[in-house]
Design a protein around this motif. Structure first.
Motif, PDB file in Angstrom:
ATOM      1  N   UNK A  12       6.008  11.094   1.058  1.00  0.00           N
ATOM      2  CA  UNK A  12       5.968   9.915   0.197  1.00  0.00           C
ATOM      3  C   UNK A  12       4.712   9.951  -0.642  1.00  0.00           C
ATOM      4  N   UNK A  43      -0.864  -3.052   2.378  1.00  0.00           N
ATOM      5  CA  UNK A  43       0.003  -2.215   1.552  1.00  0.00           C
ATOM      6  C   UNK A  43       0.813  -1.281   2.435  1.00  0.00           C
ATOM      7  N   UNK A  44       1.463  -1.893   3.393  1.00  0.00           N
ATOM      8  CA  UNK A  44       2.249  -1.067   4.289  1.00  0.00           C
ATOM      9  C   UNK A  44       3.708  -1.130   3.906  1.00  0.00           C
ATOM     10  N   UNK A  45       4.403  -0.128   4.325  1.00  0.00           N
ATOM     11  CA  UNK A  45       5.852  -0.186   4.166  1.00  0.00           C
ATOM     12  C   UNK A  45       6.345  -1.401   4.934  1.00  0.00           C
ATOM     13  N   UNK A  46       7.265  -2.182   4.379  1.00  0.00           N
ATOM     14  CA  UNK A  46       7.730  -3.381   5.040  1.00  0.00           C
ATOM     15  C   UNK A  46       8.244  -3.134   6.456  1.00  0.00           C
ATOM     16  N   UNK A  47       8.713  -1.964   6.740  1.00  0.00           N
ATOM     17  CA  UNK A  47       9.256  -1.738   8.061  1.00  0.00           C
ATOM     18  C   UNK A  47       8.391  -0.846   8.914  1.00  0.00           C
ATOM     19  N   UNK A  48       8.066   0.304   8.399  1.00  0.00           N
ATOM     20  CA  UNK A  48       7.573   1.319   9.321  1.00  0.00           C
ATOM     21  C   UNK A  48       6.056   1.429   9.362  1.00  0.00           C
ATOM     22  N   UNK A  67       4.190   3.469   1.946  1.00  0.00           N
ATOM     23  CA  UNK A  67       4.995   3.785   0.770  1.00  0.00           C
ATOM     24  C   UNK A  67       6.010   2.687   0.437  1.00  0.00           C
ATOM     25  N   UNK A  68       5.989   1.599   1.193  1.00  0.00           N
ATOM     26  CA  UNK A  68       7.062   0.619   1.028  1.00  0.00           C
ATOM     27  C   UNK A  68       7.062  -0.046  -0.328  1.00  0.00           C
ATOM     28  N   UNK A  69       8.122   0.119  -1.048  1.00  0.00           N
ATOM     29  CA  UNK A  69       8.306  -0.573  -2.328  1.00  0.00           C
ATOM     30  C   UNK A  69       9.715  -1.110  -2.347  1.00  0.00           C
ATOM     31  N   UNK A  70       9.822  -2.319  -2.761  1.00  0.00           N
ATOM     32  CA  UNK A  70      11.177  -2.842  -2.849  1.00  0.00           C
ATOM     33  C   UNK A  70      11.544  -2.926  -4.303  1.00  0.00           C
TER      34      UNK A  70
END
Lengths: 170, 277
Positions: A136, A158-163, A167-170
């Protein structure tokens, strides 16, 4: 015969209300108006001699005004109805833009498909690809922008919403 | 765009995707990313095989191949089945994430074999941006299991606890949730990365089925009203602009903005359009 009767009715109306024929039916006086328009130059020469002619000319003018107003109203109404039923979509009203977007996509896809498909990354200088299906890259480049928010919350926002990776971007 | 060649290239590739084998076996796989991009992408491209199970309302939700492309790009049943099968295959690998005592999923998985990692908490967006895809998958396949898994997880977000922590403003929630208890751990949040798509999916679920998800609309409007009332502000030099604050809890606002706040204008128009319903 019908034309004559209509003309008489119209004159009777004019006598009863000296104003222009707002209450008269436009269709019933259509015939006399036609015959008289053709004769207007001749009638002008006889101005003052025939009072009846004056009344008829006034009636013709009134009919023309009413017809014009009615025509405008009706055309506006029909235009509104039409535009409501078939609104212009963006592809039609902005066809230049739509074409530009389409061309940009096709060029990008063709480049990607030819040299990098199905990898995630294309190397544009060497026309190659990177075996990076799970790398990512976006997270590393954007992390620094959120430093203020991270400080405020005291954690890595600035974390991925899940993991929890960045890299979390919606 | 009328580019049938590209559509065919993608359709040829979909059955060859290997959803069992990660290129790096130690690297975690995101439930959220896999759901919204792979499952959502496959489902929105495919349509048809599950229609017998759909109500009239669902049929309005056309997917690409059976809707806009149905005339210009006719596809056969096996093509559509291949796409749906891949979505099911991936969901079967991902569903172990919901195997917690609360039903709120763990956000990160490992494959070969599919299993969760040891995360104890998940974000609002991570648990609350699944319901549309997993419900759609059930509606298409007729297998209710997927929708039920997502609904149980979602119930902890629609009726969040404990109230004093979970919901600092009416309809606006905290961010991190304990996956075993299903309870919120803190009260920070706002319209940004770890939260925003939860609110987005409230609206989308209502649009997906206005009868079945009427309560989602109520939740959305509550959040929208609170956003307007508590979070919106205008710079003194540009009163025509609207910014939304983030919060650390009730009454604890931070007026900051980031590169993703452009989303606000789009969602704000959704707020406005919904307030007219």
């Amino acid at each position: 015969m019908v034309g004559n009767t209509a003309q008489v009715d119209q004159l009777e109306l004019q006598r009863r209300s000296s104003s222009s024929s707002s209450t008269s039916d436009a269709s019933s006086i259509a015939d006399p108006s036609h015959t008289l328009i053709a004769d207007v130059p001749a009638q002008k020469r006889r101005v003052g001699l025939n009072k009846r002619t004056w009344i008829v000319v006034a009636a013709v003018c009134a009919i023309l005004v009413i017809a014009t107003v009615l025509g405008e109203v009706l055309s506006k109404r029909s235009h509104k109805t039409t535009s409501h039923i078939t609104p212009l979509d963006n592809y039609t009203s902005n066809s230049d833009r739509a074409t530009a977007v389409s061309q940009a996509f096709n060029q990008a896809w063709a480049g990607y498909y030819n040299v990098a498909f199905p990898s995630d990354s294309l190397r544009p200088v060497t026309n190659g690809s990177l075996n990076d299906r799970l790398v990512q890259l976006a997270c590393a480049t954007s992390r620094s922008r959120l430093t203020g928010e991270q400080k405020w919350l005291g954690r890595d926002r600035h974390r991925c919403p899940v993991d929890g990776t960045d890299h979390g971007k919606r | 765009m009328g580019n049938d060649e590209v559509v065919q290239q993608i359709l040829d590739f979909i059955p060859r995707i290997d959803f069992d084998t990660p290129s790096d076996v130690d690297r975690t796989i995101s439930l959220f990313e896999s759901t919204i991009r792979y499952v959502g992408g496959l489902l929105s491209g495919e349509c048809g095989t599950g229609q017998a199970f759909l109500t009239a309302n669902h049929l309005k939700a056309h997917d690409l191949l059976s809707g806009p492309l149905a005339q210009s790009f006719p596809t056969n049943e096996s093509t559509l089945t291949n796409i749906l099968d891949q979505a099911v295959h991936l969901a079967e690998n991902l569903k172990v994430a919901f195997n917690t005592s609360s039903g709120v999923p763990i956000g990160r998985l490992l494959f070969e074999p599919p299993r969760t990692n040891d995360d104890t908490q998940v974000s609002l967006a991570g648990a609350g941006t699944l319901i549309l895809e997993w419900t759609r998958l059930s509606d298409k396949t007729g297998n209710e299991e997927y929708a039920k898994l997502a609904e149980i997880a979602q119930s902890h977000l629609l009726y969040p606890g404990p109230p004093e922590i979970a919901e600092p403003y009416p309809g606006l929630l905290g961010t991190f949730i304990d996956v075993q208890s299903g309870l919120f751990l803190e009260s920070s949040g706002g319209w940004w990365g770890s939260d925003d798509s939860f609110y987005e999916y409230l609206l989308k679920m209502y649009m997906y089925d206005t009868e079945r998800y009427q309560n989602y609309k109520e939740k959305w409007t509550t959040a929208a009203d609170s956003t307007i009332k508590y979070l919106a502000s205008h710079p003194s030099t540009r009163p025509d602009l609207t910014f939304l604050a983030i919060y650390g809890g009730t009454g604890n606002l931070t007026f900051t903005s980031g590169h993703r706040k452009s989303l606000k204008s789009g969602r704000s128009s959704l707020i406005l359009s919904l307030t007219m319903i």
